[in-house]
Design a protein around this motif. Structure first.
Motif, short mmCIF file in Angstrom:
data_model
loop_
_atom_site.label_atom_id
_atom_site.label_comp_id
_atom_site.label_asym_id
_atom_site.label_seq_id
_atom_site.Cartn_x
_atom_site.Cartn_y
_atom_site.Cartn_z
N GLN A 63 0.81 -1.22 0.00
CA GLN A 63 0.00 0.00 0.00
C GLN A 63 0.85 1.27 0.00
O GLN A 63 0.71 2.10 -0.91
N PRO A 64 1.74 1.49 0.98
CA PRO A 64 2.49 2.76 0.98
C PRO A 64 3.47 2.91 -0.17
O PRO A 64 3.74 4.03 -0.60
N VAL A 65 4.00 1.80 -0.70
CA VAL A 65 4.91 1.91 -1.85
C VAL A 65 4.18 2.48 -3.06
O VAL A 65 4.67 3.38 -3.75
N VAL A 66 2.98 1.97 -3.32
CA VAL A 66 2.18 2.50 -4.44
C VAL A 66 1.82 3.96 -4.18
O VAL A 66 1.89 4.80 -5.09
N MET A 67 1.46 4.28 -2.96
CA MET A 67 1.14 5.66 -2.61
C MET A 67 2.33 6.58 -2.87
O MET A 67 2.18 7.68 -3.41
N ALA A 68 3.53 6.13 -2.48
CA ALA A 68 4.72 6.96 -2.65
C ALA A 68 5.03 7.22 -4.11
O ALA A 68 5.49 8.29 -4.49
N VAL A 69 4.79 6.24 -4.96
CA VAL A 69 5.07 6.39 -6.40
C VAL A 69 4.04 7.28 -7.07
O VAL A 69 4.37 8.14 -7.90
N VAL A 70 2.78 7.12 -6.70
CA VAL A 70 1.69 7.78 -7.41
C VAL A 70 1.50 9.23 -6.97
O VAL A 70 1.13 10.09 -7.78
N ALA A 71 1.75 9.55 -5.68
CA ALA A 71 1.42 10.87 -5.15
C ALA A 71 2.05 12.02 -5.92
O ALA A 71 1.35 12.98 -6.28
N PRO A 72 3.37 12.01 -6.23
CA PRO A 72 3.92 13.14 -6.99
C PRO A 72 3.40 13.22 -8.41
O PRO A 72 3.26 14.31 -8.98
N ILE A 73 3.11 12.05 -9.01
CA ILE A 73 2.55 12.05 -10.38
C ILE A 73 1.17 12.69 -10.37
O ILE A 73 0.85 13.53 -11.22
N SER A 74 0.36 12.30 -9.40
CA SER A 74 -0.98 12.88 -9.30
C SER A 74 -0.92 14.37 -9.00
O SER A 74 -1.71 15.15 -9.54
N GLY A 75 0.04 14.77 -8.14
CA GLY A 75 0.18 16.19 -7.83
C GLY A 75 0.54 17.00 -9.06
O GLY A 75 -0.03 18.07 -9.30
N ALA A 76 1.49 16.49 -9.85
CA ALA A 76 1.88 17.20 -11.08
C ALA A 76 0.71 17.25 -12.07
O ALA A 76 0.49 18.27 -12.74
N LEU A 77 -0.07 16.17 -12.15
CA LEU A 77 -1.23 16.15 -13.04
C LEU A 77 -2.28 17.17 -12.61
O LEU A 77 -2.88 17.86 -13.44
N SER A 78 -2.48 17.27 -11.29
CA SER A 78 -3.50 18.22 -10.81
C SER A 78 -3.10 19.66 -11.08
O SER A 78 -3.96 20.54 -11.18
N ASP A 79 -1.80 19.93 -11.20
CA ASP A 79 -1.36 21.28 -11.57
C ASP A 79 -1.83 21.63 -12.98
O ASP A 79 -1.98 22.82 -13.31
N ARG A 80 -2.06 20.62 -13.80
CA ARG A 80 -2.48 20.86 -15.19
C ARG A 80 -3.99 20.78 -15.38
O ARG A 80 -4.57 21.59 -16.11
N VAL A 81 -4.64 19.81 -14.74
CA VAL A 81 -6.06 19.57 -15.01
C VAL A 81 -6.97 20.02 -13.88
O VAL A 81 -8.20 19.96 -14.01
N GLY A 82 -6.41 20.50 -12.76
CA GLY A 82 -7.22 20.90 -11.62
C GLY A 82 -7.23 19.83 -10.55
O GLY A 82 -6.84 18.69 -10.76
N THR A 83 -7.71 20.21 -9.39
CA THR A 83 -7.64 19.32 -8.23
C THR A 83 -8.89 18.49 -8.00
O THR A 83 -8.84 17.50 -7.27
N ARG A 84 -9.99 18.88 -8.59
CA ARG A 84 -11.26 18.26 -8.22
C ARG A 84 -11.37 16.81 -8.66
O ARG A 84 -11.58 15.91 -7.84
N TRP A 85 -11.19 16.56 -9.95
CA TRP A 85 -11.46 15.21 -10.45
C TRP A 85 -10.40 14.19 -10.06
O TRP A 85 -10.73 13.03 -9.80
N PRO A 86 -9.12 14.55 -9.99
CA PRO A 86 -8.18 13.57 -9.43
C PRO A 86 -8.55 13.15 -8.00
O PRO A 86 -8.40 11.97 -7.65
N ALA A 87 -9.04 14.10 -7.20
CA ALA A 87 -9.45 13.75 -5.84
C ALA A 87 -10.65 12.81 -5.85
O ALA A 87 -10.72 11.84 -5.09
N VAL A 88 -11.63 13.10 -6.72
CA VAL A 88 -12.82 12.24 -6.82
C VAL A 88 -12.42 10.84 -7.27
O VAL A 88 -12.85 9.83 -6.69
N ILE A 89 -11.60 10.76 -8.32
CA ILE A 89 -11.18 9.46 -8.84
C ILE A 89 -10.39 8.69 -7.79
O ILE A 89 -10.56 7.48 -7.61
N GLY A 90 -9.52 9.39 -7.07
CA GLY A 90 -8.73 8.73 -6.03
C GLY A 90 -9.60 8.12 -4.95
O GLY A 90 -9.39 6.96 -4.55
N MET A 91 -10.58 8.86 -4.45
CA MET A 91 -11.45 8.31 -3.40
C MET A 91 -12.33 7.19 -3.94
O MET A 91 -12.64 6.22 -3.22
#
Length: 472
Positions: free
Chosen positions: A324-352
């Motif tokens: 679990q935490p290994v996947v979280m560590a890999v994905v978190a910066p990728i998702s953060g960089a993506l949210s800088d481009r597409v916004g924060t709302r839908w990545p958060a919805v998809i993640g939950m």
């Protein structure tokens, strides 16, 4: 909200792009090292509780206070130190936190008795509260909005690396050296972080004379939240319907209601409740609570299934749980960089939503599920959390004005701690109720059924988090 995921409130945070890019990333290194240290300490201490019990002969209930006092002190002081950072500058508070955390760690390592260890853990927690409340504010004020998600995502990676490394490192240190080494290891890390922070984090002081600090509000909040968390944390031991639990919870609710009234009437409140008028801020805060309820509910339940039910060794179970935490560590910066481009709302919805799917899959665990089947379910929960956390943190911090970034960081950290206690409390209450009279001797089918039902509840909590992320 526009395409970039910003809100009108976010525009009040000045663009940090004037600062040299290399300087900004050195700020991230300094804050990330402190984040790694505090996450490492949080996970490593839990693994040595049985060793502390043998060393001090304090009993399980006494040794639990080594963890409980840390949680209570950190949670109660987060908003206060965030507000102090807003008033007098985040770097001085962060540097002071590093110093206190390092001194507290050294004293914990030298503790002559369990009572002294608990007291020194409280001192260590004061430093940790300074770090937790001000680190997001330092990052947000040193990175432009276009890079904020990536920076917060990399900070989240350092958190997960600390959580992942902690159990194995703690076990190795305690076995080869002593349990005291688990605390001493923080001292050189704190020194390195202190030097990095002093060198690279800019000194930014408020331009105007700061208003007075709200000592009354801070005190009422400290006592109220501490009592609430104490009731949730000790309810399983006291009995959820016992006079002690109900009385503590009632006093907490009364104090927190009084705190709200005080803050509404104060011209310079510790917590500006107008922040919660922003749907982005309030939605992100609530979503964070739901997320951490799920994460820590899982961390409570899965060891019972793996160790007590399936008969795995603690080392084998710990290795499997790193999926679990290994996947979280890999994905978190990728998702953060993506949210800088597409916004924060839908990545958060998809993640939950993915997190909810992970818990739904976890509810299918049975007495004979193979290791691979357990691992991919844990990884799916980690994937959802990793996608969610960076965009949600970015949305929350971006929705607060620049002069309240410390308070926003305190709210974010408080949401994490409240979610943690709620997750363990809710999962523990459901799990132990379903175990019934079997208790610690429950057979595997009973443990699997109790865990599965608990995971269904956590899946529902994650769906609520997806909803609060969507409607913001």
């Amino acid at each position: 909200m526009d395409v970039a995921g910003t809100t009108p409130t976010e525009s009040r945070i000045p663009d940090a792009s004037q600062a040299p890019s290399s300087g900004r990333w050195w700020v991230l290194v300094a804050v990330g090292t402190g984040t790694f240290m505090s996450a490492l300490d949080g996970s490593v201490v839990n693994t040595i509780l049985p060793i502390l019990n043998r060393a001090f002969h304090g009993g399980v209930a006494g040794v639990e206070w080594v963890v409980t006092i840390y949680l209570l002190v950190v949670s109660g002081l987060l908003l206060s130190f965030g507000r102090v950072g807003d008033l007098f500058g985040h770097k001085p508070i962060y540097v002071s936190g590093l110093f206190i955390f390092g001194i507290g760690s050294a004293l914990c390592g030298a503790a002559p008795s369990l009572d002294w260890l608990v007291g020194f853990r409280a001192l260590q927690a004061i430093g940790a509260a300074m770090l937790f409340a001000n680190s997001p504010a330092i990052l947000t004020t040193n990175f432009p909005a276009a890079e904020r998600g990536r920076a917060l995502g990399l900070q989240a990676t350092m958190t997960y690396l600390g959580l992942t490394t902690g159990p194995s490192l703690g076990g190795w240190l305690a076995q080869t050296l002593s349990w005291r080494a688990v605390f001493y290891i923080n001292v050189p890390v704190a020194v390195v972080t202190l030097l990095l922070t002093w060198r690279f984090v800019p000194w930014v002081r408020p331009a105007k004379r700061p208003p007075p600090f709200d000592f009354v509000g801070a005190g009422v909040f400290l006592v109220g939240l501490t009592l609430l968390l104490l009731a949730l944390n000790q309810g399983h031991a006291w009995g959820w319907l016992s006079p002690a639990t109900l009385g503590t919870a009632a006093a907490a609710i009364a104090l927190l209601a009084g705190f709200v009234r005080l803050e509404l009437r104060n011209d310079s409140p510790m917590l500006d409740l107008r922040l919660f008028r922003s749907r982005v801020f309030s939605g992100a805060t609530l979503s964070a609570v739901f997320n951490y309820v799920g994460v820590f509910g899982l961390l409570f339940l899965i060891p019972f299934y793996l160790i007590q039910g399936r008969g795995m060794t603690p080392a084998s179970a710990g290795l499997l749980m790193t999926a679990q935490p290994v996947v979280m560590a890999v994905v978190a910066p990728i998702s953060g960089a993506l949210s800088d481009r597409v916004g924060t709302r839908w990545p958060a919805v998809i993640g939950m939503a993915l997190m909810a799917a992970g818990f739904w899959a976890m509810a299918g665990l049975g007495p004979t599920t193979d290791v691979l089947g357990i691992a991919w379910r844990l990884a799916l929960v980690g994937l959802g959390t990793g996608i969610f956390i960076s965009p949600n943190n970015s949305a929350l911090m971006g929705a607060a004005p620049r002069n309240e970034q410390g308070v926003a960081g305190g709210v974010l950290a408080t949401a994490r701690n409240v979610g943690m206690v709620l997750g363990v409390g809710v999962a523990g209450a459901i799990f132990t109720t379903l175990l019934g009279t079997h208790g610690a001797r429950a057979p595997l089918p009973v443990i699997a059924h109790a865990a599965d039902f608990s995971f269904w509840i956590l899946a529902g909590v994650a769906l609520l988090g997806a909803l609060t992320s969507a409607v913001r």
